[in-house]
Enzyme design. Sequence first.
Site, short mmCIF file in Angstrom:
data_model
loop_
_atom_site.label_atom_id
_atom_site.label_comp_id
_atom_site.label_asym_id
_atom_site.label_seq_id
_atom_site.Cartn_x
_atom_site.Cartn_y
_atom_site.Cartn_z
N HIS A 57 -4.47 1.45 7.72
CA HIS A 57 -3.21 2.24 7.99
C HIS A 57 -2.78 3.03 6.05
CE1 HIS A 57 1.36 1.10 8.12
NE2 HIS A 57 1.58 1.73 6.55
N GLU A 58 -3.38 3.27 5.59
CA GLU A 58 -3.38 3.38 4.01
C GLU A 58 -3.69 4.97 4.32
OE1 GLU A 58 -0.60 4.04 2.52
OE2 GLU A 58 -0.33 1.30 3.12
N CYS B 234 6.16 -0.38 7.65
CA CYS B 234 5.42 0.35 6.81
C CYS B 234 6.72 1.14 5.29
CB CYS B 234 5.11 1.73 7.48
SG CYS B 234 4.82 3.87 6.86
N LEU B 235 6.86 1.50 4.65
CA LEU B 235 7.57 1.92 3.31
C LEU B 235 8.16 3.75 4.15
CD1 LEU B 235 5.95 0.96 0.08
CD2 LEU B 235 7.66 0.15 0.96
N GLN C 77 3.42 10.05 1.27
CA GLN C 77 4.40 9.28 1.60
C GLN C 77 5.12 9.11 0.21
OE1 GLN C 77 2.15 5.03 2.39
NE2 GLN C 77 4.08 5.48 3.47
N GLY D 142 0.80 -1.40 0.44
CA GLY D 142 0.11 0.23 -0.15
C GLY D 142 0.83 1.44 0.29
N HIS E 253 -2.56 7.81 7.18
CA HIS E 253 -1.47 8.53 6.14
C HIS E 253 -1.48 9.65 6.01
CE1 HIS E 253 2.61 6.81 6.85
NE2 HIS E 253 1.59 5.14 5.77
#
Length: 175
Positions: free
Chosen positions: A136-137, A94-95, A51, A46, A140
């Site tokens: 989660h996204e 997470c990235l 991000q 995701g 963000h």
Amino acid sequence: MAVLPLVVAPDPRLKKKALPVERVDDTIRKQMDDMVETMYAENGMGLAAPQVGISNRVIVMDIARKDEDPVIFKMANPEIIWESPEIKSYEEGCLSVPEHYAEVKRPASVKIRFIDYENEIREIEADGVLAVCVQHEIDHLNGVLFIDHLSSLKRGIIARKLLKAKKAMAEPANA
């Protein structure tokens, strides 16, 4: 399509609330496509616009396992319109918080309303990995990282490690 540079914590852009998208047009579709390309290049499942340094409410996801055909979601202005009272705990990474993982408790299932790639309003019900990923996204988009769901002690440890890693990256190679 292009691979976009990732924003890594600690970075103030990750803590800002993203702005709504008026409509999904060619510009937003290109952004979505670039975000999918970036997500795959970084081995993520995701990715949210903040991000990659874009402050709008766009997310992309692919929850398929490596041996399965892609199951790609491209969403603008996703919002949770219902969540189950049942809570589940999943290990998240997470990235934008590289090499850190932790158990996070979230509603086990949710219903999401969003604008799709064709600028149509859609609703989906999600559970399991999809529910975790979409929550989660969406976090963000609201300036929330998964580590913000942890105890202050755990969050502090990870935050210090991230800051140390960022400082080490910024130092000249021969310093």
